[in-house]
Design an enzyme around this catalytic site. Structure first.
Site, mmCIF file in Angstrom:
data_model
loop_
_atom_site.group_PDB
_atom_site.id
_atom_site.type_symbol
_atom_site.label_atom_id
_atom_site.label_comp_id
_atom_site.label_asym_id
_atom_site.label_seq_id
_atom_site.Cartn_x
_atom_site.Cartn_y
_atom_site.Cartn_z
ATOM 1 C CE LYS A 20 -3.766 -2.407 2.393
ATOM 2 N NZ LYS A 20 -4.789 -2.328 3.451
ATOM 3 C CE1 TYR A 64 -8.993 -3.624 0.861
ATOM 4 C CE2 TYR A 64 -8.233 -1.621 -0.201
ATOM 5 C CZ TYR A 64 -7.975 -2.771 0.512
ATOM 6 O OH TYR A 64 -6.686 -3.090 0.892
ATOM 7 N NE ARG A 123 -5.682 -12.932 4.971
ATOM 8 C CZ ARG A 123 -6.398 -11.815 4.999
ATOM 9 N NH1 ARG A 123 -6.228 -10.878 4.072
ATOM 10 N NH2 ARG A 123 -7.264 -11.583 5.954
ATOM 11 C CG ASN A 158 -3.668 -2.803 6.937
ATOM 12 O OD1 ASN A 158 -3.407 -2.364 5.812
ATOM 13 N ND2 ASN A 158 -4.781 -3.474 7.190
ATOM 14 C CB THR A 211 -7.454 -6.240 9.708
ATOM 15 O OG1 THR A 211 -7.883 -7.400 8.999
ATOM 16 C CG2 THR A 211 -7.819 -4.992 8.924
ATOM 17 C CD GLU A 229 -8.015 -9.893 -3.743
ATOM 18 O OE1 GLU A 229 -8.847 -9.404 -2.972
ATOM 19 O OE2 GLU A 229 -6.875 -10.276 -3.358
ATOM 20 N NE ARG A 287 -2.353 -6.132 7.037
ATOM 21 C CZ ARG A 287 -3.517 -6.637 6.657
ATOM 22 N NH1 ARG A 287 -4.112 -7.568 7.400
ATOM 23 N NH2 ARG A 287 -4.092 -6.240 5.544
ATOM 24 C CG PHE A 314 -13.100 1.781 7.786
ATOM 25 C CD1 PHE A 314 -12.617 1.278 6.588
ATOM 26 C CD2 PHE A 314 -13.720 0.905 8.664
ATOM 27 C CE1 PHE A 314 -12.730 -0.067 6.261
ATOM 28 C CE2 PHE A 314 -13.853 -0.446 8.347
ATOM 29 C CZ PHE A 314 -13.356 -0.922 7.131
ATOM 30 C CG HIS A 334 -4.918 -6.783 -0.263
ATOM 31 N ND1 HIS A 334 -6.130 -7.008 0.344
ATOM 32 C CD2 HIS A 334 -4.882 -7.603 -1.355
ATOM 33 C CE1 HIS A 334 -6.802 -7.903 -0.355
ATOM 34 N NE2 HIS A 334 -6.070 -8.277 -1.392
HETATM 35 P P1 ADP Z 1 -7.771 -7.393 5.423
HETATM 36 O O1 ADP Z 1 -7.051 -6.319 4.635
HETATM 37 O O2 ADP Z 1 -6.978 -7.836 6.625
HETATM 38 O O3 ADP Z 1 -8.229 -8.562 4.576
HETATM 39 P P2 ADP Z 1 -10.511 -6.314 5.501
HETATM 40 O O4 ADP Z 1 -10.789 -6.956 4.188
HETATM 41 O O5 ADP Z 1 -11.499 -6.517 6.610
HETATM 42 O O6 ADP Z 1 -9.070 -6.724 6.081
HETATM 43 O O7 ADP Z 1 -10.402 -4.730 5.312
HETATM 44 C C1 ADP Z 1 -9.887 -4.179 4.134
HETATM 45 C C2 ADP Z 1 -9.049 -2.953 4.463
HETATM 46 O O8 ADP Z 1 -9.922 -1.936 4.985
HETATM 47 C C3 ADP Z 1 -7.989 -3.157 5.529
HETATM 48 O O9 ADP Z 1 -6.794 -3.733 5.078
HETATM 49 C C4 ADP Z 1 -7.764 -1.728 5.979
HETATM 50 O O10 ADP Z 1 -6.948 -1.025 5.040
HETATM 51 C C5 ADP Z 1 -9.182 -1.165 5.934
HETATM 52 N N1 ADP Z 1 -9.814 -1.273 7.252
HETATM 53 C C6 ADP Z 1 -10.366 -2.388 7.798
HETATM 54 N N2 ADP Z 1 -10.870 -2.132 9.030
HETATM 55 C C7 ADP Z 1 -10.619 -0.807 9.257
HETATM 56 C C8 ADP Z 1 -10.881 0.094 10.352
HETATM 57 N N3 ADP Z 1 -11.514 -0.321 11.448
HETATM 58 N N4 ADP Z 1 -10.460 1.376 10.239
HETATM 59 C C9 ADP Z 1 -9.829 1.809 9.127
HETATM 60 N N5 ADP Z 1 -9.534 1.031 8.059
HETATM 61 C C10 ADP Z 1 -9.920 -0.266 8.116
#
Ligand code: ADP
Length: 160
Positions: free
Chosen positions: A10, A50, A86, A113, A92, A127, A103, A58, A116
């Site tokens: 990212k 997303y 993963r 974080n 996350t 993807e 992370r 958010f 992805h």
């Molecule tokens: P992951 O990336 O671990 O698979 P998710 O698919 O749930 O997690 O979320 C996608 C992305 O949305 C996260 O990597 C992060 O960038 C953002 N995100 C998720 N939860 C939050 C949060 N509570 N506040 C801000 N950004 C968030």
């Protein structure tokens, strides 16, 4: 089973000069990089990628963050690569991700974080198609093995 998964570095990784260190993690683990490109997310690409969090409070901040600078897409291949990657990236919420994960070691928050990674084999297929053309993925031979075991110039480096 050998599978390929998608990793995204990212925008915060580029801003914090962590590209090499994060890519090294995958190389050190023995995973193969079979595709790599730099690009910048458009708002519509963020929405596609997303979609599953588009209704979250958010989301607007996530969109602003993901479009503010370039990202890097990497196709990572290896045995059980989806699960392995993963585990390597961690949870996350980076502030509480386990030390030793990407992370956990480099991420600052849920949004910042760092990386992805696809969360299932099915997601990985979709993807990879989103970010790579077929010709941008490379099925190359193990050149190191050729050098070590079959070099005409050096002769065998090991005897048994
Ligand atoms: P992951 O990336 O671990 O698979 P998710 O698919 O749930 O997690 O979320 C996608 C992305 O949305 C996260 O990597 C992060 O960038 C953002 N995100 C998720 N939860 C939050 C949060 N509570 N506040 C801000 N950004 C968030």
């Amino acid at each position: 089973m050998i599978v390929t998964t998608l990793v995204l570095l990212k925008p915060d990784i580029l801003q914090r000069d962590l590209v090499g260190r994060v890519i090294s993690r995958f190389e050190e683990k023995g995973l193969a990089i079979i595709g790599l490109k730099m690009f910048r997310f458009s708002k519509s690409l963020v929405r596609e990628h997303y979609a599953h969090v588009a209704d979250k409070p958010f989301y607007a901040e996530l969109e602003a963050f993901m479009t503010r600078g370039p990202s890097i897409a990497i196709a990572v291949s290896g045995a059980e690569a989806v699960e392995t990657v993963r585990l390597m990236i961690g949870t996350t919420k980076a502030s509480s991700a386990a030390p030793g994960t990407i992370r956990g070691d480099f991420g600052l928050s849920s949004q910042r974080n760092i990386v992805h990674a696809s969360d299932s084999a099915e997601t990985a297929r979709a993807e990879l198609t989103r970010f790579f053309e077929p010709a941008e993925l490379f099925d190359y031979p193990d050149l190191l093995e050729d050098v070590i075991y079959s070099s005409q110039e050096l002769g065998p480096l090991r005897t048994v």
